[in-house]
Write a protein that holds these residues in place. Structure first.
Motif, PDB file in Angstrom:
ATOM      1  N   LYS A  61       0.884  -0.930  -0.144  1.00 56.63           N
ATOM      2  CA  LYS A  61      -0.150   0.199   0.120  1.00 56.63           C
ATOM      3  C   LYS A  61       0.910   1.023   0.075  1.00 56.63           C
ATOM      4  O   LYS A  61       1.881   1.378   0.604  1.00 56.63           O
ATOM      5  N   PRO A  62       0.616   2.173  -0.631  1.00 57.97           N
ATOM      6  CA  PRO A  62       1.411   3.648  -0.853  1.00 57.97           C
ATOM      7  C   PRO A  62       0.774   4.054   0.794  1.00 57.97           C
ATOM      8  O   PRO A  62       0.105   4.760   0.609  1.00 57.97           O
ATOM      9  N   LEU A  63       2.041   5.496   0.507  1.00 59.13           N
ATOM     10  CA  LEU A  63       1.571   6.245   2.009  1.00 59.13           C
ATOM     11  C   LEU A  63       1.395   7.312   1.023  1.00 59.13           C
ATOM     12  O   LEU A  63       1.816   7.389  -0.693  1.00 59.13           O
ATOM     13  N   ARG A  64       0.170   8.290   1.762  1.00 56.42           N
ATOM     14  CA  ARG A  64      -0.615   9.279   0.861  1.00 56.42           C
ATOM     15  C   ARG A  64       0.185  10.656   1.717  1.00 56.42           C
ATOM     16  O   ARG A  64      -0.148  10.066   2.863  1.00 56.42           O
ATOM     17  N   VAL A  65       0.782  11.488   0.892  1.00 61.06           N
ATOM     18  CA  VAL A  65       1.162  12.772   2.216  1.00 61.06           C
ATOM     19  C   VAL A  65       0.555  14.360   1.758  1.00 61.06           C
ATOM     20  O   VAL A  65       1.058  14.390   0.879  1.00 61.06           O
ATOM     21  N   HIS A  66       0.267  14.889   2.540  1.00 65.42           N
ATOM     22  CA  HIS A  66      -0.252  16.230   2.871  1.00 65.42           C
ATOM     23  C   HIS A  66       0.836  16.462   1.749  1.00 65.42           C
ATOM     24  O   HIS A  66       1.266  17.342   1.473  1.00 65.42           O
ATOM     25  N   ASP A  67       1.404  17.357   3.025  1.00 62.59           N
ATOM     26  CA  ASP A  67       2.566  17.582   3.814  1.00 62.59           C
ATOM     27  C   ASP A  67       3.583  17.275   3.540  1.00 62.59           C
ATOM     28  O   ASP A  67       4.420  16.897   4.323  1.00 62.59           O
ATOM     29  N   PHE A  68       4.473  17.386   2.262  1.00 59.52           N
ATOM     30  CA  PHE A  68       6.141  16.735   2.178  1.00 59.52           C
ATOM     31  C   PHE A  68       7.387  17.637   2.343  1.00 59.52           C
ATOM     32  O   PHE A  68       7.176  18.538   1.839  1.00 59.52           O
ATOM     33  N   ILE A  69       8.214  17.886   3.949  1.00 58.40           N
ATOM     34  CA  ILE A  69       9.202  18.832   3.803  1.00 58.40           C
ATOM     35  C   ILE A  69      10.264  19.045   4.159  1.00 58.40           C
ATOM     36  O   ILE A  69      10.976  17.516   4.898  1.00 58.40           O
ATOM     37  N   THR A  70      11.784  18.899   3.690  1.00 61.14           N
ATOM     38  CA  THR A  70      12.629  19.037   3.823  1.00 61.14           C
ATOM     39  C   THR A  70      13.280  19.948   4.523  1.00 61.14           C
ATOM     40  O   THR A  70      13.512  20.997   3.813  1.00 61.14           O
ATOM     41  N   LEU A  71      13.978  19.980   5.369  1.00 61.83           N
ATOM     42  CA  LEU A  71      15.356  20.804   5.544  1.00 61.83           C
ATOM     43  C   LEU A  71      16.533  20.093   5.376  1.00 61.83           C
ATOM     44  O   LEU A  71      17.635  18.992   6.588  1.00 61.83           O
ATOM     45  N   GLY A  72      17.342  20.775   4.817  1.00 62.77           N
ATOM     46  CA  GLY A  72      19.169  20.393   4.989  1.00 62.77           C
ATOM     47  C   GLY A  72      19.077  19.550   4.344  1.00 62.77           C
ATOM     48  O   GLY A  72      20.360  18.586   4.501  1.00 62.77           O
ATOM     49  N   THR A  73      18.709  18.720   3.760  1.00 64.11           N
ATOM     50  CA  THR A  73      17.709  17.413   2.335  1.00 64.11           C
ATOM     51  C   THR A  73      19.314  17.507   1.424  1.00 64.11           C
ATOM     52  O   THR A  73      18.598  18.390   0.719  1.00 64.11           O
ATOM     53  N   PRO A  74      19.697  16.629   1.200  1.00 63.22           N
ATOM     54  CA  PRO A  74      20.856  16.701  -0.115  1.00 63.22           C
ATOM     55  C   PRO A  74      20.141  15.718  -1.674  1.00 63.22           C
ATOM     56  O   PRO A  74      20.260  14.970  -1.560  1.00 63.22           O
ATOM     57  N   ASN A  75      19.295  16.837  -1.792  1.00 59.74           N
ATOM     58  CA  ASN A  75      18.493  16.086  -2.572  1.00 59.74           C
ATOM     59  C   ASN A  75      18.786  15.501  -3.837  1.00 59.74           C
ATOM     60  O   ASN A  75      18.383  15.029  -4.420  1.00 59.74           O
ATOM     61  N   ARG A  76      20.209  16.363  -3.744  1.00 58.87           N
ATOM     62  CA  ARG A  76      20.752  16.163  -5.145  1.00 58.87           C
ATOM     63  C   ARG A  76      22.032  14.594  -5.093  1.00 58.87           C
ATOM     64  O   ARG A  76      23.166  14.122  -5.481  1.00 58.87           O
ATOM     65  N   GLY A  77      21.612  14.466  -3.347  1.00 56.94           N
ATOM     66  CA  GLY A  77      23.370  13.530  -3.188  1.00 56.94           C
ATOM     67  C   GLY A  77      24.406  14.884  -2.314  1.00 56.94           C
ATOM     68  O   GLY A  77      23.969  16.177  -2.441  1.00 56.94           O
ATOM     69  N   ALA A  78      24.938  13.753  -1.565  1.00 54.99           N
ATOM     70  CA  ALA A  78      25.883  14.940  -0.846  1.00 54.99           C
ATOM     71  C   ALA A  78      27.629  15.000  -1.688  1.00 54.99           C
ATOM     72  O   ALA A  78      27.867  13.731  -2.137  1.00 54.99           O
ATOM     73  N   PHE A  79      27.887  15.520  -1.841  1.00 50.66           N
ATOM     74  CA  PHE A  79      29.651  15.657  -2.649  1.00 50.66           C
ATOM     75  C   PHE A  79      30.213  14.890  -1.805  1.00 50.66           C
ATOM     76  O   PHE A  79      31.105  14.347  -2.443  1.00 50.66           O
ATOM     77  N   ILE A  80      30.836  15.767  -0.845  1.00 52.05           N
ATOM     78  CA  ILE A  80      31.968  14.815   0.422  1.00 52.05           C
ATOM     79  C   ILE A  80      31.558  12.738   0.049  1.00 52.05           C
ATOM     80  O   ILE A  80      32.288  12.508   0.743  1.00 52.05           O
ATOM     81  N   THR A  81      29.794  12.396   0.425  1.00 49.24           N
ATOM     82  CA  THR A  81      30.060  11.174   0.601  1.00 49.24           C
ATOM     83  C   THR A  81      30.622  10.259  -0.324  1.00 49.24           C
ATOM     84  O   THR A  81      30.232   9.089  -0.544  1.00 49.24           O
ATOM     85  N   LYS A  82      30.563  10.742  -1.556  1.00 47.47           N
ATOM     86  CA  LYS A  82      31.936  10.650  -2.363  1.00 47.47           C
ATOM     87  C   LYS A  82      33.476  10.007  -2.515  1.00 47.47           C
ATOM     88  O   LYS A  82      33.449   8.668  -2.926  1.00 47.47           O
ATOM     89  N   LEU A  83      33.493  10.405  -1.083  1.00 42.61           N
ATOM     90  CA  LEU A  83      35.317   9.817  -0.379  1.00 42.61           C
ATOM     91  C   LEU A  83      34.953   8.565  -0.052  1.00 42.61           C
ATOM     92  O   LEU A  83      35.663   8.299  -0.314  1.00 42.61           O
ATOM     93  N   PHE A  84      34.077   8.057   0.763  1.00 41.08           N
ATOM     94  CA  PHE A  84      33.516   7.039   1.025  1.00 41.08           C
ATOM     95  C   PHE A  84      33.829   6.401  -0.124  1.00 41.08           C
ATOM     96  O   PHE A  84      33.750   4.773   0.324  1.00 41.08           O
ATOM     97  N   MET A 111      23.930   7.935  -0.498  1.00 40.96           N
ATOM     98  CA  MET A 111      23.518   9.232  -0.548  1.00 40.96           C
ATOM     99  C   MET A 111      25.103   9.907  -1.893  1.00 40.96           C
ATOM    100  O   MET A 111      24.337  11.139  -1.789  1.00 40.96           O
ATOM    101  N   ALA A 112      25.949   9.440  -2.398  1.00 41.90           N
ATOM    102  CA  ALA A 112      26.694   9.890  -3.259  1.00 41.90           C
ATOM    103  C   ALA A 112      25.974  11.337  -4.136  1.00 41.90           C
ATOM    104  O   ALA A 112      25.358  10.488  -5.422  1.00 41.90           O
ATOM    105  N   MET A 113      26.699  11.820  -4.166  1.00 42.29           N
ATOM    106  CA  MET A 113      26.154  12.310  -5.515  1.00 42.29           C
ATOM    107  C   MET A 113      26.367  12.347  -6.705  1.00 42.29           C
ATOM    108  O   MET A 113      27.669  11.733  -7.348  1.00 42.29           O
ATOM    109  N   ASN A 114      25.268  11.670  -8.049  1.00 42.93           N
ATOM    110  CA  ASN A 114      25.988  11.345  -8.947  1.00 42.93           C
ATOM    111  C   ASN A 114      25.728   9.651  -8.562  1.00 42.93           C
ATOM    112  O   ASN A 114      25.551   8.604 -10.178  1.00 42.93           O
ATOM    113  N   GLY A 115      25.865   8.989  -7.390  1.00 39.22           N
ATOM    114  CA  GLY A 115      25.675   7.660  -7.390  1.00 39.22           C
ATOM    115  C   GLY A 115      24.014   7.483  -8.059  1.00 39.22           C
ATOM    116  O   GLY A 115      23.338   7.922  -8.243  1.00 39.22           O
ATOM    117  N   PRO A 116      24.585   5.895  -7.821  1.00 39.74           N
ATOM    118  CA  PRO A 116      23.250   4.817  -8.332  1.00 39.74           C
ATOM    119  C   PRO A 116      21.556   5.399  -7.206  1.00 39.74           C
ATOM    120  O   PRO A 116      20.791   5.356  -8.243  1.00 39.74           O
TER     121      PRO A 116
END
Length: 215
Positions: A61-84, A111-116
């Motif tokens: 069953k899918p979730l139904r969300v009225h308001d979806f809020i992100t705070l300081g979220t790396p929506n494109r991925g975090a660059f620094i995590t590529k180092l891992f 979370m790596a930017m441009n990761g799969p």
């Protein structure tokens, strides 16, 4: 306290390695608590990615969300995590910061930017599903948030043309950091519009901290 619930996945972190594995577990937790009703979701940092993965999950069953809020979220991925992905950096991190489990490393890589996983989360199919299941999408970013750098700043151009873009709102604040005393989760320029969105209550900033700039 009756209005909001804080959900953590600390126990699940011992066995989950990717944002999508976390997303499945979060979705199941939320479905149990929501009892079929629409919910509001607020996620900070990686929590915003996990929440998006929970909405996108297609099993059951899918979730139904009225308001979806992100705070300081790396929506494109975090660059620094590529180092891992580099073993030498992992050893350096363990010596200088703290020990890591294999799950910690995999979670960072997820979370790596441009990761799969980030590419999948920002794929046209993911945006289509999110567009169908979320009524309003609010993205807050801080210009001094060096942890995620410019990653949170999704542009409306990043969203497929056939999406109803009026439901996407992107805000940026000057001086807001990722965590600590000046965290984005403590900034009244962020908290006041979040409260208004979730509760319908408009509070005044009597100390004149400034305004949220909509982009």
């Amino acid at each position: 306290r009756d209005f909001a619930k804080r959900v953590t996945l600390e126990k699940e972190s011992r066995e989950s390695s990717t944002i999508f594995q976390f997303g499945e577990k979060l979705k199941n937790r939320l479905l149990d608590q929501a009892s079929g009703s629409d919910i509001n979701l607020v996620g900070h940092s990686m929590g915003g990615l996990v929440a998006r993965a929970a909405v996108y999950c297609s099993e059951g069953k899918p979730l139904r969300v009225h308001d979806f809020i992100t705070l300081g979220t790396p929506n494109r991925g975090a660059f620094i995590t590529k180092l891992f992905y580099f073993e030498r950096f992992v050893h350096f991190f363990e010596r200088k910061v703290r020990p890591l489990t294999p799950q910690h490393v995999s979670q960072a890589q997820s979370m790596a930017m441009n990761g799969p996983d980030i590419r999948r989360l920002n794929s046209p199919d993911s945006w289509r599903v999110i567009n169908e299941r979320i009524d309003n999408f609010l993205i807050f970013m801080g210009l001094k948030d060096i942890t995620v750098q410019n990653s949170p700043k999704l542009r409306l151009d990043d969203i497929p043309q056939d999406m109803y873009k009026a439901k996407f709102h992107i805000y940026q604040t000057s001086g807001t950091e990722h965590s600590g005393r000046f965290s984005i989760t403590r900034d009244p320029r962020v908290l006041l519009p979040v409260i208004k969105s979730l509760c319908g209550v408009e509070l005044k900033d009597n100390q004149n901290h400034g305004f949220v700039v909509r982009k």
